[in-house]
Design an enzyme around this catalytic site. Structure first.
Site, PDB file in Angstrom:
ATOM      1  N   LYS A  59      -3.915  -1.468   7.840  1.00  0.00           N
ATOM      2  CA  LYS A  59      -3.563  -0.878   9.130  1.00  0.00           C
ATOM      3  C   LYS A  59      -4.510  -1.282  10.256  1.00  0.00           C
ATOM      4  O   LYS A  59      -4.143  -1.220  11.430  1.00  0.00           O
ATOM      5  CB  LYS A  59      -3.542   0.649   9.013  1.00  0.00           C
ATOM      6  CG  LYS A  59      -2.383   1.182   8.189  1.00  0.00           C
ATOM      7  CD  LYS A  59      -1.101   1.226   9.016  1.00  0.00           C
ATOM      8  CE  LYS A  59       0.018   1.952   8.257  1.00  0.00           C
ATOM      9  NZ  LYS A  59       1.287   1.918   9.020  1.00  0.00           N
ATOM     10  N   SER A 308      -1.673  -3.200  -0.387  1.00  0.00           N
ATOM     11  CA  SER A 308      -1.819  -2.806   1.009  1.00  0.00           C
ATOM     12  C   SER A 308      -2.859  -1.724   1.273  1.00  0.00           C
ATOM     13  O   SER A 308      -3.407  -1.661   2.366  1.00  0.00           O
ATOM     14  CB  SER A 308      -0.465  -2.338   1.540  1.00  0.00           C
ATOM     15  OG  SER A 308       0.030  -1.290   0.726  1.00  0.00           O
TER      16      SER A 308
END
Lengths: 415, 415
Positions: A59, A308
């Site tokens: 992110k 991720s």
């Protein structure tokens, strides 16, 4: 959706520009082969380790690009984001680094650890709204009242261009990749990666993965039924309303979206720990789960998995590991009927020990069991070597006159 | 020890040659900064991720260099190694890859999972000897009888040159490093790393770390008392008889050897999971433990930690994570005295819930507790936010007329 052509708003130029912006402040994460996971999946697997970022997820890429785009006045006024997860931490961390005040809105009843973790990064956390919709309204209200710039978690071309750098790096490091497998929540990561990867290598396949209860991108693209929600290990991709910009890009560029169920995600989390020494959250484990659920689809390909994020609660992780031991027959709970006499328990435990069962816990109680009064039942938690070994133990107990049932849900097939 | 000069047998030439040999078959592991661990340790920490190797430890480096040195006849006859751990797996994996038959000797009573894991890599595992000394004799006997070449885990210049490539890579990637912190068992890794690092950058410090029960290198170098042995989380460095060649190199080149105790190692394993998303075995966590135990020593340095291996039993890891939650006040066990009447338990659980305590387990029994017959005691396992929150819960229970004791060993200080 519009008159624009296939890749709206995010092209290779934007992605390369984003890569320039994040250089030196966001980790250029390594992509490493995993022979053990390759063997498990029957194909060639490389892992893009976004869990190594400072706040342990991809992110930061988008957040940094967005923050860097702000003018002096916007920076001074500050930013706001709605998230209790990785986006919150990414915005908080980089806003603090850049001296930009940050407000993070989380729904009321957000677990305290998430609040504390984000506050520790220097952001002001505001708890508002019983659910996400209410919290979203509160975010808009605060943004308007305080003149803050919203940092959207996915539906923003700058955020998408930032996440796209992940795909750019993957193909720079391993141009031979045939398929990229990417978790899908709001769609920011996969739309960015698809934009970068398809521009660099049009023949590459980009496959998304959603948790089955939250397959809302699949749904809005007309490829699946409306998902049912519910509890999921993959909190990071449990999105009910996927992005509008991201869905346009995904429709144009993503080859397929697969779904995975909760047991598959749970097993993938355990595999990452046991076969790759990596702590990966549910959302980040979804691509591996998809690989293991659809082995034929990926056979003999060079597969890049986007790992991720690595933020998972320790108690949850501990419980996943223990359940994994139960599932694979390395930990079982047995219930044995014994006659209620001195010395019998000693004989029972000796039989277990002689056959290589390591006793972890033992419960000996007779009040509440449904047995004749002269009998008792003992529950034993035993560490075993494999499902086959469990079978051996059961047979040995039977032969020693200890009728025994297996209480845990271990499949008594191969080890 | 001899008439030779400071660096016997392993110099930069040998190390560079080893680097050529392993290229393409052993992963050139990434070294990554860890802002979270840096903050924790009050210094700048970079992690050399040997856990990403195929068999999850640095041991492959030396094994490959040794195997590559064998002539055709030796390769055909095969190799033998004594190890139940990372060395066993490294030798088995690369021998299989090169088509060299491998025998791995482990002491009898080696846990089955270790046997199975090594067999799965294609080696023949032989269980011999009640202890390591007996197993060592058996290894020599089998080697002589079958004409096998011994692959020593550390006391061999080729093995040391192989492990040295780890240090070479660290300084190639981050030449600014001031200190390297390396676990010490037999001494192969640190003597190799010291040989490479001191040759490339004479001003660099190389610090070894031993588990306190097995500080045998410190001892043989005359820097500490004879260690006492015992149980340790750091199995991979629990060596009683350190190498002879390695100790010569260490005496000449290593700046200091620190020791860490078991609680420090356990906390370091938990920190790796919670702050870096990495699964690191006890031996591999020893350098972080040393950093946290001696913060002043490393302050304002650029510190390279060798994260040497990631093989840890899942049950052990789960238990370390749960104990970490208890230690930091995020999981507690409370014992509350209640009057033995209907509705009282409902009131107790409501008080806990209203004050944010999440009940995980509850035990309500009255037979064996030392209380008057009209009272009962309830044990409750509660998930809490911090040590401060535990204090709040205890006060709230007290105020609601539920006298409560904290049974778990949580320090009721800061969160």
């Amino acid at each position: 959706m519009s008159a624009r052509t296939a890749i709206p708003a995010v092209g290779l130029t934007q992605v390369r520009h984003a890569a320039e912006i994040i250089r030196g402040t966001v980790l250029r994460t390594p992509i490493v082969p995993s022979p053990a996971l390759s063997k498990l999946a029957g194909t060639s697997v490389a892992l893009k380790l976004e869990i190594l970022q400072a706040t342990r997820s991809f992110k930061e890429r988008g957040a940094v690009v967005k923050l860097a785009s702000l003018g002096r006045r916007e920076r001074r006024a500050g930013v706001i984001a709605l998230s209790a997860g990785n986006h919150a931490q990414a915005v908080a961390y980089h806003a603090a680094r850049l001296g930009i005040p940050a407000v993070i809105v989380m729904p009321e009843h957000t677990p305290f650890t998430k609040v504390a973790r984000t506050e520790a990064l220097g952001a002001r956390v505001v708890l508002r709204g019983a659910d996400l919709a209410q919290a979203r309204r509160a975010t808009q209200d605060i943004a308007a009242a305080e003149g803050l710039t919203l940092v959207h978690p996915y539906d923003d071309p700058l955020i998408i261009a930032g996440q796209a750098t992940c795909g750019l790096e993957m193909l720079e490091d391993l141009p031979e990749l045939d398929v990229l497998v990417v978790p899908v929540g709001g769609g920011g990561l996969i739309s960015g990666i698809a934009a970068a990867a398809k521009a660099l290598k049009p023949g590459i396949a980009v496959i998304g993965v959603e948790a089955i209860g939250y397959a809302s991108m699949r749904h809005v693209l007309g490829r699946g039924a409306k998902p049912k929600g519910g509890e999921t290990l993959a909190e990071g991709i449990a999105v009910q309303e996927p992005g509008r910009l991201t869905r346009t890009i995904i429709r144009a560029l993503v080859d397929d979206i697969l779904t995975v169920d909760e047991p598959a995600i749970e097993r993938a989390v355990a595999h990452f720990v046991e076969s790759a020494s990596l702590v990966v959250e549910g959302a980040g484990s979804a691509p591996l789960a998809a690989l293991l659920a659809h082995p034929k689809r990926f056979r003999r390909k060079s597969v890049g998995l986007v790992v991720s994020g690595g933020n998972i609660d320790s108690r949850l992780l501990a419980s996943i590991l223990m359940r994994g031991l139960v599932r694979t027959g390395r930990l079982v709970r047995l219930r044995t009927e014994i006659t209620d006499q001195p010395g019998v328990l000693a004989r029972l435990t000796r039989v277990l020990g002689e056959h290589g069962g390591n006793i972890i816990e033992i419960y000996h109680q007779r009040l509440f069991y449904d047995v004749p009064v002269k009998l008792a039942e003992v529950d034993v938690v035993v560490e075993t070597r494999s499902a086959a070994h469990v079978g051996e133990l059961l047979a040995a107990l039977e032969q020693a006159d200890f009728p025994t049932r297996l209480l845990s849900s271990t499949a008594l097939k191969d080890g």
